[in-house]
Design an enzyme around this catalytic site. Structure first.
Site: not given
Ligand code: QAP
Ligand code: CO
Length: 171
Positions: A45, A94
């Site tokens: 997201g 995130c």
């Molecule tokens: C939001 O989060 C979300 O720390 C989107 O090193 C979170 O895409 C929606 C990410 C939980 C639903 C459930 C984070 C990638 C991605 C990191 C993400 C990283 C690499 C986070």
């Molecule tokens: Co975020």
């Protein structure tokens, strides 16, 4: 074109985004850039403010824990949560808060009304991961980051792990 993802503590993440008024080529370029950015960084997201554009635009493309795609790409413009119910807990991360993950309490189900890239009205009843992702991304549009929803104890853990002096400068 993929853009750089803004990371906390950049103050731009606290901005309140504004509604899109024109469903034109500029919006389509923004959506395409957001998707390229999300693919490159491996997210599920992304909100427009995370690449520095303060508009009420978010995208979702959900994956399960093994990386299997579980939803088509959703392009969400000017979303409003019109119904919420229940309570659930999920470990969140995130792209703007790299390498920090913690459990957040949110509504179990939300109904969201929004517009697609052409300005057509859409509404969805979301549960499971989609419900959480909508709430997480809509928080970005309101200048809110997921660690602000943690209990005091877990918030302290965030300050310690993420904001540790040794780490500042590396982000
Ligand atoms: C939001 O989060 C979300 O720390 C989107 O090193 C979170 O895409 C929606 C990410 C939980 C639903 C459930 C984070 C990638 C991605 C990191 C993400 C990283 C690499 C986070
Ligand atoms: Co975020």
């Amino acid at each position: 074109m993929a853009k750089r993802v803004i990371t906390y503590p950049d103050k731009r993440l606290k901005q309140h985004s504004k509604d899109v008024e024109k469903f034109d080529e500029n919006l389509h370029t923004l959506l395409d850039d957001m998707y390229a950015t999300m693919l490159e960084s491996g997210g599920i997201g992304l909100a427009a403010i995370q690449i520095g554009t303060p508009l009420n635009v978010l995208i979702l493309e959900l994956c399960d824990e093994d990386g299997n795609k579980i939803s088509e790409l959703m392009e969400v413009i000017n979303p409003k949560i019109i119904k919420k119910e229940g309570e659930t807990k999920h470990k969140e991360g995130c792209l703007s808060v790299p390498d920090f993950y913690e459990e957040v309490v949110r509504f179990e189900k939300v109904s969201v009304a929004y517009k697609d890239r052409h300005g057509n009205d859409v509404s969805v009843d979301a549960d499971g991961l989609m419900s959480i992702a909508f709430q997480h991304e809509i928080d970005h549009l309101n200048g809110k980051l997921f660690f602000e929803r943690l209990s005091i104890l877990k918030r302290k853990k965030f300050e310690k792990e993420y904001m540790a002096p040794a780490k500042i400068g590396k982000k």
